[in-house]
Design an enzyme around this catalytic site. Structure first.
Site, PDB file in Angstrom:
ATOM      1  N   ASP A  34       1.013  -1.099  -0.004  1.00  9.00           N
ATOM      2  CA  ASP A  34      -0.006  -0.008  -0.007  1.00  9.00           C
ATOM      3  C   ASP A  34       0.934   1.273   0.065  1.00  9.00           C
ATOM      4  OD1 ASP A  34       0.806  -0.144   2.710  1.00  9.00           O
ATOM      5  OD2 ASP A  34      -1.108   0.030   3.475  1.00  9.00           O
ATOM      6  N   SER A  35       2.228   1.067  -0.022  1.00  7.85           N
ATOM      7  CA  SER A  35       2.938   2.173  -0.113  1.00  7.85           C
ATOM      8  C   SER A  35       2.964   2.958  -1.464  1.00  7.85           C
ATOM      9  CB  SER A  35       4.365   1.652  -0.138  1.00  7.85           C
ATOM     10  OG  SER A  35       4.832   0.511  -0.621  1.00  7.85           O
ATOM     11  N   ASP A  73      -1.056  -6.272  -0.030  1.00  4.72           N
ATOM     12  CA  ASP A  73      -1.360  -5.606   0.941  1.00  4.72           C
ATOM     13  C   ASP A  73      -2.855  -5.417   1.251  1.00  4.72           C
ATOM     14  OD1 ASP A  73       0.858  -4.987   2.739  1.00  4.72           O
ATOM     15  OD2 ASP A  73       1.069  -3.287   1.891  1.00  4.72           O
ATOM     16  N   LYS A 103      -1.200  -9.414   3.076  1.00  2.09           N
ATOM     17  CA  LYS A 103      -0.361  -8.910   4.243  1.00  2.09           C
ATOM     18  C   LYS A 103      -1.080  -7.715   5.121  1.00  2.09           C
ATOM     19  CE  LYS A 103       3.199  -5.694   3.950  1.00  2.09           C
ATOM     20  NZ  LYS A 103       2.873  -4.657   4.589  1.00  2.09           N
ATOM     21  N   GLU A 176       9.328  -3.911  10.890  1.00  2.00           N
ATOM     22  CA  GLU A 176       9.738  -2.679  10.248  1.00  2.00           C
ATOM     23  C   GLU A 176      10.017  -1.719  11.187  1.00  2.00           C
ATOM     24  OE1 GLU A 176       6.781  -0.812   7.270  1.00  2.00           O
ATOM     25  OE2 GLU A 176       8.046   1.106   7.281  1.00  2.00           O
TER      26      GLU A 176
HETATM   27  O1  KIV Z   1       3.509  -1.093   1.614  1.00  2.00           O
HETATM   28  C1  KIV Z   1       4.845  -1.568   1.491  1.00  2.00           C
HETATM   29  O2  KIV Z   1       5.357  -1.268   0.753  1.00  2.00           O
HETATM   30  C2  KIV Z   1       5.153  -2.372   2.843  1.00  2.00           C
HETATM   31  C3  KIV Z   1       6.404  -2.397   2.675  1.00  2.00           C
HETATM   32  C4  KIV Z   1       7.224  -1.633   3.310  1.00  2.00           C
HETATM   33  C5  KIV Z   1       6.856  -3.572   3.969  1.00  2.00           C
HETATM   34  O3  KIV Z   1       4.224  -2.501   3.499  1.00  2.00           O
END
Ligand code: KIV
Length: 257
Positions: A34-35, A73, A103, A176
């Site tokens: 979700d980044s 995510d 995730k 993290e």
């Molecule tokens: O959303 C994402 O990119 C993440 C990673 C930083 C682990 O959750």
């Protein structure tokens, strides 16, 4: 791979062409993070990201038919309201998006949710420590569980959280933004692999946000490294990342807290 000491390489991806490149470089897991909301869409936090956006990006990644495991995510509020909604939304990422696992962020508070998703045979990756969806509770994107400067009991709670995630049935866990000694302790205590980001050198694997690795963000986090600098393109940068994680040269001491 954890048992063999073969470090697990994870990178985020959000689209078809970059997934093709990184899959050709032998990345083990592709995370549709979700980044995407921050590094692609330019939001301040991951909070605005929707299920529809995650499904769109997961589909684009899956169209590249990667050999790597694709984990997607669950975005903010897609799993926190009830385990029932969480199972339905995890199912959407698998059924409509084509992901192979999901995730979600959190520890003991989401243990039941993890168990419910795993019970319908959707593999779940956990994520504890600096959990970006909890940015307002944390008062910013701050390292969690430091010996000094953290709220009392925070380290102990992080250990309880990671153990609860494993007990609930997660197959791996992202650590993290935690001190490296705590990440080492968790990697030792847990049976499942730990995937570190800003968690030092002793995790079972590493994850980076692709756009950090390519130097495409205005302010690179301390735990990241621009692998594009000094190479002749994206493919070479991803290969350098994979090789550095596998041989243990990334992350180095300067990337840890
Ligand atoms: O959303 C994402 O990119 C993440 C990673 C930083 C682990 O959750």
């Amino acid at each position: 791979m954890k048992a063999d000491g073969n470090r697990i390489t994870v990178l985020t991806s959000y689209d078809y062409p970059l997934t093709r490149i990184m899959d050709g470089c032998g990345v083990d897991i592709i995370l549709v993070g979700d980044s995407v909301g921050v590094v692609v869409a330019g939001h301040e936090t991951t909070l605005p990201v929707t299920m529809e956006e995650m499904i769109y990006h997961t589909r684009a990644v899956v169209r590249a038919q990667p050999r790597a495991l694709v984990v997607a995510d669950l975005p903010f509020l897609s799993y926190q309201v009830s385990p029932h909604e969480a199972v339905a939304n995890a199912g959407r990422l698998i059924k409509e998006g084509g992901a192979e696992a999901v995730k979600l962020e959190g520890g003991s508070a989401v243990a039941e949710t993890i168990a419910r998703i795993a019970a319908v045979d959707i593999p779940v990756m956990g994520h504890v420590g600096l959990t970006p969806q909890s940015v307002h509770r944390m008062g910013g994107h701050k390292v969690q569980g430091r010996r000094r400067g953290s709220a009392p009991g925070q380290r102990e709670r992080l250990i309880e959280d990671a153990l609860a995630v494993e007990a609930a049935g997660a197959f791996a866990i992202v650590l993290e933004g935690i001190p490296e000694d705590l990440a080492a302790e968790l990697t030792e205590q847990l049976t499942i692999p730990t995937i570190g980001i800003g968690a030092g050198t002793d995790c079972s694997g590493q994850v980076l946000v692709l756009y950090d690795l390519l130097g495409l963000v205005p302010r690179a986090p301390k735990f990241s490294k621009n692998f594009l600098a000094g190479t002749d393109g994206i493919e070479a940068a991803v290969r350098a990342y994979v090789a550095a994680v596998k041989d243990g040269s990334f992350p180095a001491a300067e990337h840890a807290f």
